[in-house]
Design an enzyme around this catalytic site. Structure first.
Site, short mmCIF file in Angstrom:
data_model
loop_
_atom_site.label_atom_id
_atom_site.label_comp_id
_atom_site.label_asym_id
_atom_site.label_seq_id
_atom_site.Cartn_x
_atom_site.Cartn_y
_atom_site.Cartn_z
CD GLU A 245 -3.11 0.94 2.11
OE1 GLU A 245 -3.95 0.07 1.81
OE2 GLU A 245 -3.21 1.66 3.13
NE ARG A 271 -6.98 34.98 -14.24
CZ ARG A 271 -8.18 35.53 -14.24
NH1 ARG A 271 -9.08 35.18 -15.16
NH2 ARG A 271 -8.50 36.41 -13.33
CD GLN A 282 12.66 34.23 -11.66
OE1 GLN A 282 12.90 34.76 -10.56
NE2 GLN A 282 13.52 34.28 -12.65
#
Ligand code: FAD
Length: 382
Positions: A245, A271, A282
């Site tokens: 798991e 955007r 940056q």
């Protein structure tokens, strides 16, 4: 170490990605809002063999090696937008199917593995109790030997798939003084067994389509042949399932991280603010560079650990390092992407806030981050 995919692994990855993208994306927002477990999609995943990827074909599975299983699960995580469903399948496969396949008697394998692998059965792993989570082997649930079997008494909690499960892998103390080594036994208990019931169901922050509950065992009789791997063998069986798991649930997270990276790059390109795309800043582009680095580092460790699941004698350290790195990277990346999306990131229709909510559980289930650090420190002799 070379992880170039074989043609078979590439075909498998593409097939699962195509399936997950086509079948498992629609309606995730609504199901998350309503906390609805998608039974029909569980069955479709079963038809694809997802619940039995490493199980031998002779027992109804796909028969993949452990590295190919991780590659398949990454593709699943990348294409499936229902994080709760992906988690529910991972918990079923890794904490329930693995113990039956690797430790069950031939009779238990024949009876249950085909149904567990093809999506007709749902399983739950029950070890955590109200008073013992990290300290799991301090459990109070007892199984007392009686004529022909055992009687189990106790309450388990935070059991993923609990409300919908047909079968439970339950850990109970058969010799409490002996604890982990020799004192704990793993049992398979079927839904409908007298005295076995679902207790409180929990509303959760994330993974809302994966139902979770208490499980109550009130003088439940189980026959001797429901013991997985021998009386007293439950501790090592549980640890073995956690190794799978802690390596293969992170493989699903790699897919989620890849999805987050795609979404961030697209948003940064499209955007606009102050007359340019936000990715020209940056502050945004460096965050995205970090997403990429985290993903690649997480993938390398996960693949190496997945390969070692079948080639190394012991993988406890690999499993804890993988679980720790990938879960914390996932949370970090999800938080970054919400920030990159600004106000839209906070709204559920953009689906990144859900990934953040879903991701937080990953530093808790299968052993918390603190417990993974303890295990790693232990391997270092500390
Ligand atoms: C979404 C989800 C799904 C889950 N699914 C299942 C499931 O299917 N089956 C199941 O049995 N359980 C399941 N769990 C339970 C999970 O395994 C436990 O919640 C987890 O092991 C932590 O146990 P706890 O909640 O009792 O916390 P505690 O053990 O009480 O820990 C509380 C805090 O103390 C810290 N802590 C405890 N001991 C130490 C220590 N020695 N050193 C440093 N820090 C320590 C922990 O890291 C944690 O921060 C699930 C949990 C979640 C959130």
């Amino acid at each position: 170490m070379d992880f170039s995919f074989t043609p078979d692994q590439e075909a498998l990855r593409d097939q699962i990605l195509e399936f997950a993208t086509r079948e498992l994306t629609e309606g995730a927002i609504e199901r998350d809002r309503g906390g609805v477990f998608p039974h029909d999609l569980w069955e479709k995943c079963g038809e694809m063999g997802l619940q039995g990827l490493p199980v031998p074909e002779s027992h109804g599975g796909v028969g993949l090696d452990s590295l190919s299983t991780a590659i398949a699960l990454e593709a699943f995580g990348y294409g499936c937008r229902d994080g709760g469903l992906a988690f529910a399948i991972g918990a079923h496969l890794l904490a329930c199917v693995i113990p039956v396949w690797r430790h069950g008697s031939e009779e238990l394998k024949e009876r249950y593995l085909p149904g567990l692998s093809n999506g007709s059965l749902i399983a739950v792993n029950a070890i955590t109790e109200p008073d013992s989570g990290s300290d799991a082997f301090a459990m109070k649930t007892r199984a007392v030997s009686v004529e022909g079997g055992f009687r189990i008494d106790g309450t388990k909690t935070f059991a993923s798939n609990g409300p919908v499960a047909d079968l439970a892998v339950v850990y109970a103390a058969t010799d409490p003084d002996r604890g982990f080594l020799g004192g704990i036994t793993a049992f398979l208990v079927e839904k409908g067994t007298p005295g076995f019931s679902v207790g409180q169901k929990f509303e959760k922050m994330g993974l809302r389509t994966a139902p979770l509950s208490e499980l109550v065992f009130d003088d439940v009789f189980v026959p001797d042949d429901s013991v997985i791997g021998g009386v007293g063998g439950g501790g090592p069986i549980f640890n073995h399932s956690m190794e799978w798991e802690r390596i293969c649930l992170p493989a699903i997270h790699l897919g989620t991280m890849r999805h987050l990276l795609d979404r961030a790059v697209e948003q940064a390109r499209t955007r606009k603010a102050f007359g340019q795309s936000i990715g020209k800043n940056q502050a945004i582009s460096h965050r995205i560079a970090d997403l990429k680095v985290r993903l690649e580092a997480a993938r390398l460790l996960t693949y190496r650990s997945a390969e070692r699941l079948e080639t190394a004698g012991t993988v406890g350290l690999d499993a804890s390092m993988t679980k720790l790195l990938v879960s914390e990277s996932l949370v970090r990346s999800a938080l970054d992407v919400v920030q990159i999306f600004g106000g839209y990131g906070y709204m559920d229709e953009y689906e990144v806030e859900r990934i953040l909510r879903d991701s937080i559980g990953s530093t808790i289930y299968s052993g918390t981050s603190e417990m993974q650090r303890n295990i790693i420190a232990g391997w270092l002799g500390l």
